[in-house]
Enzyme design. Structure first.
Site, PDB file in Angstrom:
ATOM      1  N   GLU A 204       0.525  -1.332  -0.017  1.00 14.96           N
ATOM      2  CA  GLU A 204      -0.111  -0.170  -0.015  1.00 14.96           C
ATOM      3  C   GLU A 204       0.962   1.345   0.029  1.00 14.96           C
ATOM      4  O   GLU A 204       1.819   1.415   0.717  1.00 14.96           O
ATOM      5  CB  GLU A 204      -1.302   0.293   1.128  1.00 14.96           C
ATOM      6  N   ASP A 280      -7.168   0.052  -3.511  1.00 14.31           N
ATOM      7  CA  ASP A 280      -7.992   0.899  -3.535  1.00 14.31           C
ATOM      8  C   ASP A 280      -9.065   1.019  -4.926  1.00 14.31           C
ATOM      9  O   ASP A 280      -9.567   1.937  -5.140  1.00 14.31           O
ATOM     10  CB  ASP A 280      -7.433   2.491  -3.416  1.00 14.31           C
TER      11      ASP A 280
END
Ligand code: AHR
Ligand code: AHR
Ligand code: AHR
Length: 481
Positions: A204, A280
């Site tokens: 991430e 995401d």
């Protein structure tokens, strides 16, 4: 034994096991995946031919005959119900209705395993699968392992072709909230040696291949047609190991401490599972997935080595990307429409615009040339074809925003892939239906006499399901010019 039997023996059992090609436990005989067909919306599940065996691709071919099929569910073989389904919108929206991602074509990635046909999951940009309501996957700083078998020649620089652990909210909740296999040549966060593509870890807000972001030259550019990518993470330790799924052993590309940047030690894993997208729901990437698992606990190198031996023994190999009437490289052809009322029309172009035109032996030389195409070896994949314009050499049929164009080759990987098409048996029983290689849910279609790369019932007007089979079926004939 299957890969998950090996992980169990090593004390790090699978908590998710996904494959459209084979059973990942020797005793598994349940559903591997579900497909949905375009003709009537019916679904069916595809199981191994026998317990522990290869997927029953023939059952899919029968169910999907004379129509299109999408992979709707990739079942979890671990028994925990961690199935993968069409990914919902998150930080980013997908191209499908209500912001969902696209589903993969059921025929985009044909292979054989020990000679038996099976289909992988061909992820085009916009395609993604996810499970945000998982059971048993690692959370927080807990240890886990994972591997995937991928097509090392199918990749791009978009974010992010991933398989593994991600946010349950489909949004970016911060550093260390993911731990997933990444494959591609994205250079935004990190790189390995050479120009890529690379196997990296998506943790991430960063694709990592070493202790720091940026370049880690120990992480090699890879080009194996079948790639084994194994990632594992524990307390301030993680490793990237990879190799050729068709032969040999795994090499260690990184084994060491967590990145020193804030947020990655300890990790804050959330345990959702993604395939083909970023945490995401970034949907810009492409790649092909054949099988993969996630474990609880940190697998030993010895366990991963045994899994690699099992993958090699499965004998992944390539097979034909085409079917139906054969095309000959070097020949000049015409493509006649088969939709009732339009059968005097041929695929042609007017400048950059691709359309259908009524062409006869009495037509002008200009029009005859506009409706004639030279068959070339596929610029983006030699198992398929490209169509060079007869009147403008060096210009090819390509799609752009899913509209067909005739455009001069700029030599880029993107152009080559957009200009590559794979003919199949005509969906209406006539001639060929011709897939866009990079978007195998999409066929060369005429709609209002204009050319598109269209899917069956997708979101664009030109994706209309009405008359789809006829509009995508073309009779190949000798060229006019
Ligand atoms: O870490 C790379 C990407 O950054 C993640 O996959 C995504 O969630 C974010 O955009
Ligand atoms: O046609 C779909 C995509 O649109 C092409 O792959 C790309 O070149 C363009 O953005
Ligand atoms: O391209 C001609 C026709 O236009 C197609 O057959 C139909 O789908 C659309 O209305």
């Amino acid at each position: 034994a299957g890969p998950c039997d090996i992980y169990s023996s090593g004390g790090t059992p699978c908590v998710a096991a996904h494959s459209t090609t084979r059973a990942l436990y020797s005793a598994f005989s349940g559903a591997l995946y579900q497909v949905k067909r375009g003709s009537d919306g019916a679904t069916t599940t595809i199981s191994p031919v026998s317990a522990g065996g290869v997927a029953n691709a023939a059952a899919q071919d029968t169910f999907c005959a004379s129509t299109t099929c999408l992979i709707t569910i990739i079942y979890d073989q671990s028994g925990r119900g961690n199935h993968l389904t069409q990914a919902p919108p998150g930080g980013f929206s997908g191209p499908e209705a209500n912001g969902y991602d696209n589903l993969a074509s059921a025929i985009g990635a044909p292979v054989t395993l020990n000679g038996a046909k099976a289909y992988g999951v061909f992820i085009s940009p916009g395609t993604g699968y996810r499970n945000n309501a998982v059971s048993g996957t690692a959370t927080g700083d807990a240890s886990e392992g994972m591997y995937a078998v991928l097509d090392g020649t199918h990749y791009n620089g978009g974010c992010c072709f991933d398989y593994g652990n991600a946010e349950t909210s489909s949004t970016d909740t911060g550093n260390g909230h993911m731990e997933a296999i990444y494959y591609g040549d994205n250079t935004v966060w990190g790189t390995g040696s050479g120009s890529g593509p690379w196997f990296m870890a998506d943790l991430e807000n960063g694709l990592f291949s070493g202790a720091s972001s940026g370049q880690n030259t120990a992480d090699p550019s890879l080009s194996y047609r079948f790639l084994t990518a194994a990632l594992k993470g524990g307390q301030n330790v993680w490793a990237l190991r990879g190799g050729n799924s068709a032969s040999g052993s795994l090499s260690t590309y990184y084994n060491g401490a967590r990145p020193s940047a804030s947020g990655y030690n300890p990790m804050s894993k959330e345990g959702a599972i993604i395939l083909g997208i970023g945490g995401d729901n970034s949907v810009g990437a492409q790649g092909t997935f054949y099988e993969g698992v996630m474990t609880t606990g940190y697998p030993s190198d010895a366990t991963e080595n045994s899994v690699q031996a099992n993958i090699v023994a499965a004998k992944y190999a390539t097979t034909s990307l085409t079917s139906g009437p054969a095309l000959t490289v070097g020949s000049s052809i015409s493509l006649r429409a088969t939709t009732s009322g339009y059968t005097d029309r041929y695929l042609a172009h007017t400048g950059a615009t691709v359309n259908t035109q009524v062409v006869t032996s009495a037509s002008s030389t200009t029009l005859k040339q506009q409706a004639s195409w030279k068959v070339r070896t596929g610029l983006g994949n030699s198992g398929c074809f490209s169509f060079e314009s007869t009147d403008t050499s060096g210009s090819y049929l390509r799609h752009y925003n899913f509209e067909l164009q005739v455009a001069a080759s700029d030599g880029t990987k993107q152009f080559n892939e957009d200009a590559t098409f794979c003919p199949h048996t005509g969906l209406n029983g006539q001639g060929n239906s011709i897939l866009a290689w990079g978007y195998p849910t999409r066929f060369i279609r005429h709609y209002n006499n204009v050319g598109y790369a269209a899917s069956n019932g997708g979101v664009h007007t030109f994706d209309s399901a009405t008359s789809f089979n006829d509009d995508v079926s073309w009779v190949v004939g000798t060229s006019f010019a």
